[in-house]
Design a protein around this motif. Structure first.
Motif, PDB file in Angstrom:
ATOM      1  N   GLY A  54       0.796  -1.227   0.000  1.00  0.00           N
ATOM      2  CA  GLY A  54       0.000   0.000   0.000  1.00  0.00           C
ATOM      3  C   GLY A  54       0.822   1.268   0.000  1.00  0.00           C
ATOM      4  O   GLY A  54       0.290   2.345  -0.294  1.00  0.00           O
ATOM      5  N   ASP A  55       2.112   1.176   0.323  1.00  0.00           N
ATOM      6  CA  ASP A  55       2.954   2.373   0.327  1.00  0.00           C
ATOM      7  C   ASP A  55       3.082   2.937  -1.076  1.00  0.00           C
ATOM      8  O   ASP A  55       3.161   2.195  -2.056  1.00  0.00           O
ATOM      9  N   ARG A  56       3.119   4.269  -1.161  1.00  0.00           N
ATOM     10  CA  ARG A  56       3.387   4.964  -2.429  1.00  0.00           C
ATOM     11  C   ARG A  56       4.865   5.349  -2.426  1.00  0.00           C
ATOM     12  O   ARG A  56       5.351   5.938  -1.465  1.00  0.00           O
ATOM     13  N   LEU A  57       5.547   4.987  -3.508  1.00  0.00           N
ATOM     14  CA  LEU A  57       6.970   5.280  -3.636  1.00  0.00           C
ATOM     15  C   LEU A  57       7.249   6.011  -4.936  1.00  0.00           C
ATOM     16  O   LEU A  57       6.495   5.889  -5.903  1.00  0.00           O
ATOM     17  N   LEU A  58       8.346   6.735  -4.957  1.00  0.00           N
ATOM     18  CA  LEU A  58       8.886   7.290  -6.188  1.00  0.00           C
ATOM     19  C   LEU A  58      10.081   6.422  -6.566  1.00  0.00           C
ATOM     20  O   LEU A  58      11.072   6.366  -5.838  1.00  0.00           O
ATOM     21  N   LEU A  59       9.936   5.732  -7.664  1.00  0.00           N
ATOM     22  CA  LEU A  59      10.988   4.879  -8.186  1.00  0.00           C
ATOM     23  C   LEU A  59      11.819   5.707  -9.153  1.00  0.00           C
ATOM     24  O   LEU A  59      11.275   6.339 -10.066  1.00  0.00           O
ATOM     25  N   ILE A  60      13.128   5.713  -8.964  1.00  0.00           N
ATOM     26  CA  ILE A  60      14.033   6.447  -9.842  1.00  0.00           C
ATOM     27  C   ILE A  60      14.840   5.418 -10.624  1.00  0.00           C
ATOM     28  O   ILE A  60      15.464   4.531 -10.034  1.00  0.00           O
ATOM     29  N   THR A  61      14.786   5.539 -11.948  1.00  0.00           N
ATOM     30  CA  THR A  61      15.455   4.573 -12.815  1.00  0.00           C
ATOM     31  C   THR A  61      16.408   5.280 -13.765  1.00  0.00           C
ATOM     32  O   THR A  61      16.355   6.502 -13.936  1.00  0.00           O
ATOM     33  N   TRP A  62      17.253   4.481 -14.396  1.00  0.00           N
ATOM     34  CA  TRP A  62      18.109   4.957 -15.487  1.00  0.00           C
ATOM     35  C   TRP A  62      17.513   4.388 -16.765  1.00  0.00           C
ATOM     36  O   TRP A  62      17.469   3.169 -16.948  1.00  0.00           O
ATOM     37  N   LEU A  63      17.014   5.252 -17.636  1.00  0.00           N
ATOM     38  CA  LEU A  63      16.325   4.825 -18.854  1.00  0.00           C
ATOM     39  C   LEU A  63      17.371   4.431 -19.901  1.00  0.00           C
ATOM     40  O   LEU A  63      17.752   5.211 -20.763  1.00  0.00           O
ATOM     41  N   HIS A  64      17.828   3.204 -19.785  1.00  0.00           N
ATOM     42  CA  HIS A  64      18.999   2.728 -20.518  1.00  0.00           C
ATOM     43  C   HIS A  64      18.800   2.604 -22.027  1.00  0.00           C
ATOM     44  O   HIS A  64      19.777   2.451 -22.761  1.00  0.00           O
ATOM     45  N   HIS A  65      17.591   2.704 -22.522  1.00  0.00           N
ATOM     46  CA  HIS A  65      17.345   2.684 -23.968  1.00  0.00           C
ATOM     47  C   HIS A  65      17.210   4.097 -24.546  1.00  0.00           C
ATOM     48  O   HIS A  65      16.961   4.254 -25.736  1.00  0.00           O
TER      49      HIS A  65
END
Length: 136
Positions: A54-65
């Motif tokens: 149920g937790d809301r998170l901000l996921l930070i990614t590296w958009l490798h494409h």
């Protein structure tokens, strides 16, 4: 000698998603992004303490494409939209292709989190996770 303060990112995990084709992926998670697993390094288990379903998170990614040379796009890939600078869009193509994805935790399994509404492709490197609300 002063310590090096230049940005140095290291992936902390990887996205495991049914999405494998960038052209077929939704533009934003709430527009049809599937549930996906975030597989984090096992040594990060202490950092996951207190994360719950149920937790809301901000996921930070590296958009490798991403294409890091793109500076202007037609928003949402629509040729009818005016040419716009990438800094005023959410285009994945940009000088530093950092992805920001609001997600909801559906399940916690050790160092893996099942999240909803994620438009990131399978194999996308995870850079960080943050609480989505100010109290976290």
């Amino acid at each position: 000698m002063a310590p090096d303060r230049s940005p140095a990112l290291r992936p902390i995990g990887v996205v495991r998603s049914p999405l494998t084709d960038r052209a077929a992926a939704p533009k934003q998670g709430p527009e049809g992004g599937p549930d996906a697993w975030l597989e984090l390094d096992d040594n990060l288990l202490p950092a996951l303490r207190s994360i719950q379903t149920g937790d809301r998170l901000l996921l930070i990614t590296w958009l490798h494409h991403a294409d890091r040379d793109v500076l202007e796009v037609r928003p949402r890939g629509n040729p009818d939209n005016p040419l716009t600078g990438v800094f005023s869009t959410r285009s994945p193509d940009r000088p530093n292709p950092i992805g920001l994805h609001p997600v909801t935790v559906l399940a916690v399994d050790g160092a893996r989190l099942l999240v909803s509404d994620l438009e990131a492709l399978d194999g996308t490197p995870i850079v960080d996770l943050k609480a989505a609300d100010a109290s976290g």
